[in-house]
Design an enzyme around this catalytic site. Structure first.
Site, mmCIF file in Angstrom:
data_model
loop_
_atom_site.group_PDB
_atom_site.id
_atom_site.type_symbol
_atom_site.label_atom_id
_atom_site.label_comp_id
_atom_site.label_asym_id
_atom_site.label_seq_id
_atom_site.Cartn_x
_atom_site.Cartn_y
_atom_site.Cartn_z
ATOM 1 N N ALA A 13 9.392 5.720 0.161
ATOM 2 C CA ALA A 13 9.999 4.979 1.536
ATOM 3 C C ALA A 13 11.742 5.156 0.830
ATOM 4 O O ALA A 13 11.752 4.815 -0.103
ATOM 5 C CB ALA A 13 9.645 3.843 2.055
ATOM 6 N N PHE A 15 15.056 3.614 -0.268
ATOM 7 C CA PHE A 15 15.944 4.192 -1.043
ATOM 8 C C PHE A 15 15.443 5.174 -2.283
ATOM 9 O O PHE A 15 15.518 6.000 -2.638
ATOM 10 C CB PHE A 15 16.552 3.217 -2.379
ATOM 11 C CG PHE A 15 16.787 1.802 -1.016
ATOM 12 C CD1 PHE A 15 17.741 2.156 0.406
ATOM 13 C CD2 PHE A 15 17.692 0.231 -2.098
ATOM 14 C CE1 PHE A 15 17.924 0.999 0.734
ATOM 15 C CE2 PHE A 15 18.444 -0.487 -1.176
ATOM 16 C CZ PHE A 15 18.078 -0.116 0.090
ATOM 17 N N TYR A 152 12.742 -14.451 -2.082
ATOM 18 C CA TYR A 152 12.910 -12.906 -3.041
ATOM 19 C C TYR A 152 14.853 -13.140 -3.891
ATOM 20 O O TYR A 152 14.601 -12.346 -5.110
ATOM 21 C CB TYR A 152 12.992 -12.360 -1.567
ATOM 22 C CG TYR A 152 13.723 -11.070 -1.584
ATOM 23 C CD1 TYR A 152 13.114 -10.084 -2.261
ATOM 24 C CD2 TYR A 152 15.700 -11.374 -1.121
ATOM 25 C CE1 TYR A 152 13.980 -8.994 -2.570
ATOM 26 C CE2 TYR A 152 15.540 -9.435 -0.786
ATOM 27 C CZ TYR A 152 15.081 -8.715 -1.720
ATOM 28 O OH TYR A 152 15.961 -7.059 -1.486
HETATM 29 P P1 NDP Z 1 10.854 0.290 1.440
HETATM 30 O O1 NDP Z 1 10.336 -0.680 2.254
HETATM 31 O O2 NDP Z 1 11.793 1.363 2.802
HETATM 32 O O3 NDP Z 1 10.725 0.556 0.011
HETATM 33 C C1 NDP Z 1 10.347 0.451 -0.841
HETATM 34 C C2 NDP Z 1 9.190 0.884 -1.332
HETATM 35 O O4 NDP Z 1 8.680 0.155 -2.564
HETATM 36 C C3 NDP Z 1 7.695 1.657 -1.676
HETATM 37 O O5 NDP Z 1 8.519 3.069 -1.534
HETATM 38 C C4 NDP Z 1 7.094 0.902 -2.065
HETATM 39 O O6 NDP Z 1 5.970 1.765 -1.312
HETATM 40 C C5 NDP Z 1 7.407 0.208 -2.811
HETATM 41 N N1 NDP Z 1 6.995 -0.442 -3.311
HETATM 42 C C6 NDP Z 1 6.395 -1.708 -2.983
HETATM 43 N N2 NDP Z 1 5.624 -2.615 -3.797
HETATM 44 C C7 NDP Z 1 5.526 -1.622 -4.617
HETATM 45 C C8 NDP Z 1 4.309 -2.313 -6.118
HETATM 46 N N3 NDP Z 1 3.996 -2.658 -5.861
HETATM 47 N N4 NDP Z 1 4.200 -0.894 -6.387
HETATM 48 C C9 NDP Z 1 4.825 0.547 -6.330
HETATM 49 N N5 NDP Z 1 5.718 0.659 -5.084
HETATM 50 C C10 NDP Z 1 6.137 -0.942 -4.997
HETATM 51 O O7 NDP Z 1 12.581 -0.738 0.760
HETATM 52 P P2 NDP Z 1 14.168 -0.249 0.615
HETATM 53 O O8 NDP Z 1 13.608 0.930 -0.406
HETATM 54 O O9 NDP Z 1 15.250 -1.268 0.867
HETATM 55 O O10 NDP Z 1 13.511 -1.148 -0.555
HETATM 56 C C11 NDP Z 1 14.489 -0.619 -1.911
HETATM 57 C C12 NDP Z 1 14.610 -1.884 -3.060
HETATM 58 O O11 NDP Z 1 15.877 -1.959 -2.757
HETATM 59 C C13 NDP Z 1 13.495 -2.771 -3.652
HETATM 60 O O12 NDP Z 1 13.800 -3.445 -4.572
HETATM 61 C C14 NDP Z 1 14.893 -3.660 -2.297
HETATM 62 O O13 NDP Z 1 14.164 -5.315 -2.770
HETATM 63 C C15 NDP Z 1 16.013 -3.432 -2.495
HETATM 64 N N6 NDP Z 1 16.933 -4.411 -1.557
HETATM 65 C C16 NDP Z 1 16.634 -3.584 -0.352
HETATM 66 C C17 NDP Z 1 17.821 -3.692 0.543
HETATM 67 C C18 NDP Z 1 17.652 -3.238 2.114
HETATM 68 O O14 NDP Z 1 18.284 -4.274 3.393
HETATM 69 N N7 NDP Z 1 16.946 -2.427 2.672
HETATM 70 C C19 NDP Z 1 19.539 -4.323 0.133
HETATM 71 C C20 NDP Z 1 18.673 -4.538 -1.050
HETATM 72 C C21 NDP Z 1 18.143 -4.135 -1.784
HETATM 73 P P3 NDP Z 1 4.505 1.732 -1.102
HETATM 74 O O15 NDP Z 1 4.220 0.280 -0.423
HETATM 75 O O16 NDP Z 1 4.221 2.721 -1.162
HETATM 76 O O17 NDP Z 1 3.679 0.842 -2.545
HETATM 77 C C1 8X3 Z 2 18.256 -7.016 1.014
HETATM 78 C C2 8X3 Z 2 19.225 -7.336 1.567
HETATM 79 O O1 8X3 Z 2 20.177 -9.348 2.547
HETATM 80 O O2 8X3 Z 2 17.902 -8.623 3.836
HETATM 81 O O3 8X3 Z 2 17.984 -7.316 -0.505
HETATM 82 O O4 8X3 Z 2 18.237 -10.330 1.783
HETATM 83 S S1 8X3 Z 2 18.772 -9.205 2.143
#
Ligand code: NDP
Ligand code: 8X3
Length: 254
Positions: A13, A15, A152
Site C-alpha cells: 500500500a 508509499f 507514534y
Molecule cells: P499505508 O498504511 O498506506 O502503508 C503501510 C504499509 O506498511 C503497508 O504496506 C502495510 O502492509 C505495511 N505494514 C504495516 N505493518 C506491517 C507489519 N507489521 N509487517 C509488514 N508490513 C507492515 O501507509 P503509508 O504508505 O502512508 O506509510 C508508510 C510509512 O510512512 C509508515 O512507516 C508511516 O509511518 C510513514 N509515514 C506516513 C505518513 C502519512 O501521512 N501517510 C507521513 C509520514 C510517514 P500490510 O498491512 O499488508 O502488512
Molecule cells: C504521519 C504524519 O502528522 O499524521 O507520519 O503523524 S502525521
C-alpha cells in the site's frame, strides 16, 4: 545501479507501492514484502513485465520469519543495494492516559523493531560489498509534537536518530543512510490509524492538497540517485497546506 536490487518493506500500500512502481520503471530487481499477500500479487502482476519481482508475505515484527526470508532469498536477489524501511503504522490518536497499550506495543514492534531487524539482517551484506543504501521512512511526527502523537511520534524519532547513528557507525564505508520525514500524506495511513473508520480518515485530508505516495516515491528516487559520494542525511517535506501551530497555552477561567 541498473542491475541493482531493492528490498521494500510495506509494499502492499501507500508509499511502498509507489516506490515499487518507481523502481520497477528503472528496471530494478525488487523484493517486495508486507503482511497482505493479495496486494503484493496484484503489484507483481502489474510491474512484473518491467522488473524482476520477488514477493514475500511477512510481518516485520517477526524476527525469526524475517531472518529465514532474507537467508533464503533466491540467489539473484541476495545482494541488496537499497533497503527501504517503510513498513509502519499509527494506531489511535488518544491522549497518553487513554491510549490502548496494545496499540503502543504494535507501533513499537513495527516502527522500531521492524526497522531494527531488517537493518541488522541486511546491513552486513552491504558492508561486506562496501556498497548499499538504507532509506528509512520517519515522519514529521518524529520532529514535532502534536496531541495524540505520543508513541507514534516517539517511534519516528527513534527512526530519525537510528538513521544518524547508522551513519556514524558506517563512516569509512560506502554504505549510505538517508532518513525521509514526510508530513501528512494521503494513503491507507489514516484508515489504519482510525481502525477502518473511513469518514474519520477522510476528514484528515478534507479541503487540503496533501502529499501523495508518488511525491514520496519521487523523493526516494532523488535521494537514491545522488552520486555515490553524496549522502542525503535527513529530508523533511510537507504539503503546502500543512504548517506549525503556535504553542498551546492552558488558561484557568478566572
Ligand atoms: P499505508 O498504511 O498506506 O502503508 C503501510 C504499509 O506498511 C503497508 O504496506 C502495510 O502492509 C505495511 N505494514 C504495516 N505493518 C506491517 C507489519 N507489521 N509487517 C509488514 N508490513 C507492515 O501507509 P503509508 O504508505 O502512508 O506509510 C508508510 C510509512 O510512512 C509508515 O512507516 C508511516 O509511518 C510513514 N509515514 C506516513 C505518513 C502519512 O501521512 N501517510 C507521513 C509520514 C510517514 P500490510 O498491512 O499488508 O502488512
Ligand atoms: C504521519 C504524519 O502528522 O499524521 O507520519 O503523524 S502525521
Amino acid at each position: 545501479m541498473s542491475e541493482s536490487t531493492v528490498f521494500i518493506t510495506g509494499a502492499s500500500a501507500g508509499f511502498g507501492t509507489a516506490c515499487a512502481r518507481m523502481f520497477a520503471k528503472q528496471g530494478k530487481r525488487l523484493v517486495l514484502t508486507a503482511r497482505r499477500i493479495d496486494p503484493l500479487l496484484k503489484l507483481q502482476d502489474e510491474i512484473g513485465a518491467s522488473a524482476d519481482v520477488h514477493i514475500i508475505p511477512l510481518d516485520v515484527r517477526d524476527r525469526q520469519v524475517l531472518q529465514g526470508a532474507i537467508e533464503s532469498l533466491p540467489e539473484r536477489f541476495r545482494n541488496i543495494d537499497v533497503l527501504l524501511n517503510n513498513a509502519g503504522l499509527a494506531l489511535g490518536l488518544e491522549p497518553a492516559h487513554q491510549a490502548e497499550l496494545d496499540d503502543w506495543d504494535a507501533m513499537v514492534d513495527t516502527n522500531i523493531k521492524g526497522v531494527m531487524y531488517c537493518t541488522r539482517l541486511i546491513l552486513p551484506g552491504m558492508v561486506a560489498r562496501n556498497r548499499g543504501h538504507i532509506v528509512n521512512i520517519s515522519s514529521t511526527a518524529g520532529n514535532w509534537p502534536y496531541p495524540g502523537g505520543n508513541v507514534y511520534g516517539g517511534t519516528k524519532a527513534f527512526v530519525t536518530q537510528f538513521s544518524r547513528n547508522l551513519r556514524a557507525d558506517l563512516l569509512g564505508t560506502r554504505v549510505r543512510v538517508s532518513c525521509i520525514q514526510p508530513g501528512m500524506a494521503e494513503t491507507e495511513f489514516s484508515r489504519v490509524r482510525f481502525k477502518g473508520n473511513d469518514q474519520q480518515a477522510a476528514d484528515v485530508y478534507r479541503g487540503t492538497d496533501p502529499l501523495t505516495a508518488e511525491d514520496i516515491a519521487e523523493t526516494v528516487r532523488w535521494v537514491v540517485s545522488q552520486p555515490p559520494h553524496v549522502n542525503v542525511n535527513t529530508l523533511e517535506l510537507m504539503s503546502i497546506d500543512q504548517s506549525w501551530g503556535p504553542f498551546a497555552i492552558h488558561r484557568e477561567q478566572k
